[in-house]
Design a protein around this motif. Structure first.
Motif: not given
Length: 88
Positions: A26-36
């Protein structure tokens, strides 16, 4: 599994994988996607190495961690090359 030591640790790890995976999807950008996604990898390592008292299973956890690191390098390279994690 009910009588084993660390019963709570296994199910907390399974729950954490679920939470990290849901947030990654459900992340909205690559940074959130990377962290999760890193969280999913960490929890996977912990779940695979759950029965660490047996040496073979502990080595499998380490192998999963190493393979995850190699895959994360490719994922990070892709995020930077697409401009998703670069400073603007």
């Amino acid at each position: 599994m009910h009588g084993e030591r660390g019963y709570w640790r296994f199910f907390n790890g399974a729950f954490a994988v679920r939470i990290f995976d849901d947030h990654a999807r459900l992340s909205g950008n690559f940074l959130e996607l990377y962290v999760f996604w890193e969280g999913v990898g960490l929890c996977s390592y912990l779940l695979i190495g759950f029965w660490y008292e047996k040496p073979v299973r502990g080595r499998r956890g380490k192998k999963a961690f190493l393979v995850n690191r190699i895959g994360d390098f490719g994922f990070t390279t892709g995020c930077f090359s697409s401009g998703g994690l670069s400073a603007r």
